[in-house]
Write a protein that holds these residues in place. Structure first.
Motif, PDB file in Angstrom:
ATOM      1  N   ASP A 180      52.824  49.204  45.809  1.00 56.17           N
ATOM      2  CA  ASP A 180      51.387  49.010  46.007  1.00 56.17           C
ATOM      3  C   ASP A 180      51.015  49.438  47.425  1.00 56.17           C
ATOM      4  O   ASP A 180      51.392  48.777  48.397  1.00 56.17           O
ATOM      5  CB  ASP A 180      51.034  47.538  45.780  1.00 56.17           C
ATOM      6  CG  ASP A 180      49.542  47.327  45.536  1.00 56.17           C
ATOM      7  OD1 ASP A 180      48.770  48.281  45.733  1.00 56.17           O
ATOM      8  OD2 ASP A 180      49.165  46.214  45.155  1.00 56.17           O
TER       9      ASP A 180
ATOM     10  N   ARG B  64      43.816  44.986  48.309  1.00 62.60           N
ATOM     11  CA  ARG B  64      44.289  44.530  47.003  1.00 62.60           C
ATOM     12  C   ARG B  64      43.148  44.089  46.088  1.00 62.60           C
ATOM     13  O   ARG B  64      43.207  44.240  44.874  1.00 62.60           O
ATOM     14  CB  ARG B  64      45.280  43.378  47.179  1.00 62.60           C
ATOM     15  CG  ARG B  64      45.923  42.913  45.892  1.00 62.60           C
ATOM     16  CD  ARG B  64      46.943  41.833  46.163  1.00 62.60           C
ATOM     17  NE  ARG B  64      48.021  42.309  47.013  1.00 62.60           N
ATOM     18  CZ  ARG B  64      49.094  42.961  46.550  1.00 62.60           C
ATOM     19  NH1 ARG B  64      49.193  43.224  45.260  1.00 62.60           N
ATOM     20  NH2 ARG B  64      50.044  43.352  47.367  1.00 62.60           N
ATOM     21  N   SER B  65      42.078  43.548  46.650  1.00 63.77           N
ATOM     22  CA  SER B  65      41.012  43.018  45.812  1.00 63.77           C
ATOM     23  C   SER B  65      40.174  44.095  45.140  1.00 63.77           C
ATOM     24  O   SER B  65      39.383  43.803  44.257  1.00 63.77           O
ATOM     25  CB  SER B  65      40.092  42.123  46.654  1.00 63.77           C
ATOM     26  OG  SER B  65      39.480  42.893  47.687  1.00 63.77           O
ATOM     27  N   SER B  66      40.354  45.367  45.533  1.00 68.32           N
ATOM     28  CA  SER B  66      39.484  46.425  45.015  1.00 68.32           C
ATOM     29  C   SER B  66      40.028  47.103  43.770  1.00 68.32           C
ATOM     30  O   SER B  66      39.264  47.599  42.952  1.00 68.32           O
ATOM     31  CB  SER B  66      39.244  47.479  46.100  1.00 68.32           C
ATOM     32  OG  SER B  66      38.599  46.912  47.220  1.00 68.32           O
TER      33      SER B  66
ATOM     34  N   HIS C 155      42.236  46.498  40.512  1.00 64.47           N
ATOM     35  CA  HIS C 155      42.806  45.414  39.709  1.00 64.47           C
ATOM     36  C   HIS C 155      43.632  45.988  38.555  1.00 64.47           C
ATOM     37  O   HIS C 155      43.277  47.013  37.972  1.00 64.47           O
ATOM     38  CB  HIS C 155      41.701  44.527  39.131  1.00 64.47           C
ATOM     39  CG  HIS C 155      40.801  43.935  40.164  1.00 64.47           C
ATOM     40  ND1 HIS C 155      41.105  42.780  40.850  1.00 64.47           N
ATOM     41  CD2 HIS C 155      39.597  44.347  40.636  1.00 64.47           C
ATOM     42  CE1 HIS C 155      40.139  42.495  41.698  1.00 64.47           C
ATOM     43  NE2 HIS C 155      39.197  43.431  41.585  1.00 64.47           N
TER      44      HIS C 155
ATOM     45  N   LEU D 259      43.799  49.326  34.213  1.00 60.19           N
ATOM     46  CA  LEU D 259      43.249  49.220  35.555  1.00 60.19           C
ATOM     47  C   LEU D 259      41.737  49.099  35.534  1.00 60.19           C
ATOM     48  O   LEU D 259      41.067  49.638  34.638  1.00 60.19           O
ATOM     49  CB  LEU D 259      43.616  50.468  36.375  1.00 60.19           C
ATOM     50  CG  LEU D 259      45.090  50.668  36.715  1.00 60.19           C
ATOM     51  CD1 LEU D 259      45.314  52.086  37.195  1.00 60.19           C
ATOM     52  CD2 LEU D 259      45.515  49.676  37.783  1.00 60.19           C
ATOM     53  N   THR D 260      41.205  48.415  36.523  1.00 62.51           N
ATOM     54  CA  THR D 260      39.777  48.430  36.819  1.00 62.51           C
ATOM     55  C   THR D 260      39.629  48.476  38.337  1.00 62.51           C
ATOM     56  O   THR D 260      40.553  48.093  39.075  1.00 62.51           O
ATOM     57  CB  THR D 260      39.054  47.180  36.280  1.00 62.51           C
ATOM     58  OG1 THR D 260      39.627  46.014  36.882  1.00 62.51           O
ATOM     59  CG2 THR D 260      39.158  47.093  34.761  1.00 62.51           C
ATOM     60  N   ALA D 261      38.489  48.939  38.803  1.00 67.21           N
ATOM     61  CA  ALA D 261      38.259  49.014  40.242  1.00 67.21           C
ATOM     62  C   ALA D 261      36.770  48.969  40.527  1.00 67.21           C
ATOM     63  O   ALA D 261      35.948  49.425  39.728  1.00 67.21           O
ATOM     64  CB  ALA D 261      38.862  50.293  40.821  1.00 67.21           C
TER      65      ALA D 261
ATOM     66  N   GLU E 263      36.871  49.028  32.363  1.00 65.12           N
ATOM     67  CA  GLU E 263      37.865  48.659  31.353  1.00 65.12           C
ATOM     68  C   GLU E 263      38.010  49.795  30.342  1.00 65.12           C
ATOM     69  O   GLU E 263      37.038  50.426  29.958  1.00 65.12           O
ATOM     70  CB  GLU E 263      37.433  47.375  30.648  1.00 65.12           C
ATOM     71  CG  GLU E 263      37.491  46.142  31.515  1.00 65.12           C
ATOM     72  CD  GLU E 263      37.179  44.883  30.737  1.00 65.12           C
ATOM     73  OE1 GLU E 263      37.012  44.993  29.496  1.00 65.12           O
ATOM     74  OE2 GLU E 263      37.092  43.805  31.340  1.00 65.12           O
TER      75      GLU E 263
END
Length: 274
Positions: free
Chosen positions: A71, A80-82, A84, A96-98, A234
């Motif tokens: 990562d 990290r929070s951006s 997912h 993944l999502t972002a 999504e």
């Protein structure tokens, strides 16, 4: 003319005359005493159907769930929070999502994310020396939206296979560091982007009796971004699956014994194990 030649000539002369007296004694077709003879031997149909059945049949192998292994992210609070990733399941997929925002006039160059997930599959031991044949597909889908000065998303799949996991790791095979495929490269985050790509791969490796082959897969996603906003919705994912239609999470394999390879004329392959 030699004695052997004269003898052969006399033997062949016996076939110049038909055994008429034996033919005259054959029963009529409607004779109730006529029975069907079974001295012709087995037909080739059984051999042919056996080979065709083997060619059509592949064994499925379920991949274990992918595990996050690498990562790389920006150092600030958008790290990290951006980007997912949903909890992985044993279905061969990484989802993944972002949601990323970069303020205008920020110094320091583009922001970059790079994440990887790995799965290791161990196959049943080879019962005989020969070759392991395998096939699978690698695919990606990116559902994106955004408006930015720079926004590029790429996916990748690395792959390695070894004949015996007890002797070598598939993660250490030559060339493993280079992706086998990059399904989607540099997809730009623009309004209503939905990009999909899939490729099929086939290969084989020589095995000895008792070898336990293993395959390693690494799925990767890279995001390069600057000045604007980006969303990865999504449905964005990369997955491994069968070469033909079917649920993801399985690859296909079959063993070919050395004796069969010799029968099929495969010995011109220098890697065939005899």
């Amino acid at each position: 003319m030699t004695i052997a030649t004269m003898t052969d000539a006399r033997d062949l002369s016996r076939f110049d005359e038909l055994p008429v007296e034996l033919i005259d004694e054959l029963p009529d077709a409607g004779d109730a005493t006529t029975t069907r003879r079974s001295g012709l031997g087995n037909s080739f149909d059984r051999v042919q159907s056996g080979i065709q059945g083997w060619l059509r049949h592949w064994e499925p192998l379920q991949l274990p769930a992918f595990t996050a292994v690498r990562d790389v992210m920006p150092a600030d609070d958008r790290g990290r929070s951006s980007l997912h990733a949903a909890t992985t399941r044993p279905d061969g997929a990484v989802r993944l999502t972002a949601s990323v925002y970069d303020r205008p006039n920020r110094s320091g160059g583009p922001l970059a994310w790079s994440r990887n997930w790995a799965s290791l599959a161990v196959l049943p031991p080879a019962r005989e020396a020969g070759r392991l044949f395998y096939r699978f597909s690698a695919a990606s889908r990116l559902v994106l939206d955004g408006q930015a000065e720079l926004s590029l998303v790429s996916t990748s799949v690395n792959f390695g296979v070894v004949a015996d996991a007890a002797k070598q790791s598939p993660f250490q095979t030559p060339g493993f560091a280079a992706p086998l495929v990059r399904p989607l490269v540099g997809v730009q985050c623009r309004a209503d982007v939905d990009a999909t790509s899939s490729q099929t791969f086939e290969g084989s490796i020589a095995v000895r009796q008792g070898d336990t082959p293993a395959m390693a897969f690494v799925i990767g996603t890279d995001l390069l971004f600057e000045n604007g906003w980006v969303r990865m919705h999504e449905g964005s994912s990369t997955w491994i699956g069968p070469s033909k239609a079917g649920a993801s999470g399985t690859i296909e394999f079959r063993y070919a014994p050395a004796a069969l390879l010799r029968l099929l004329g495969h010995l011109d392959d220098p890697h065939t194990v005899g």
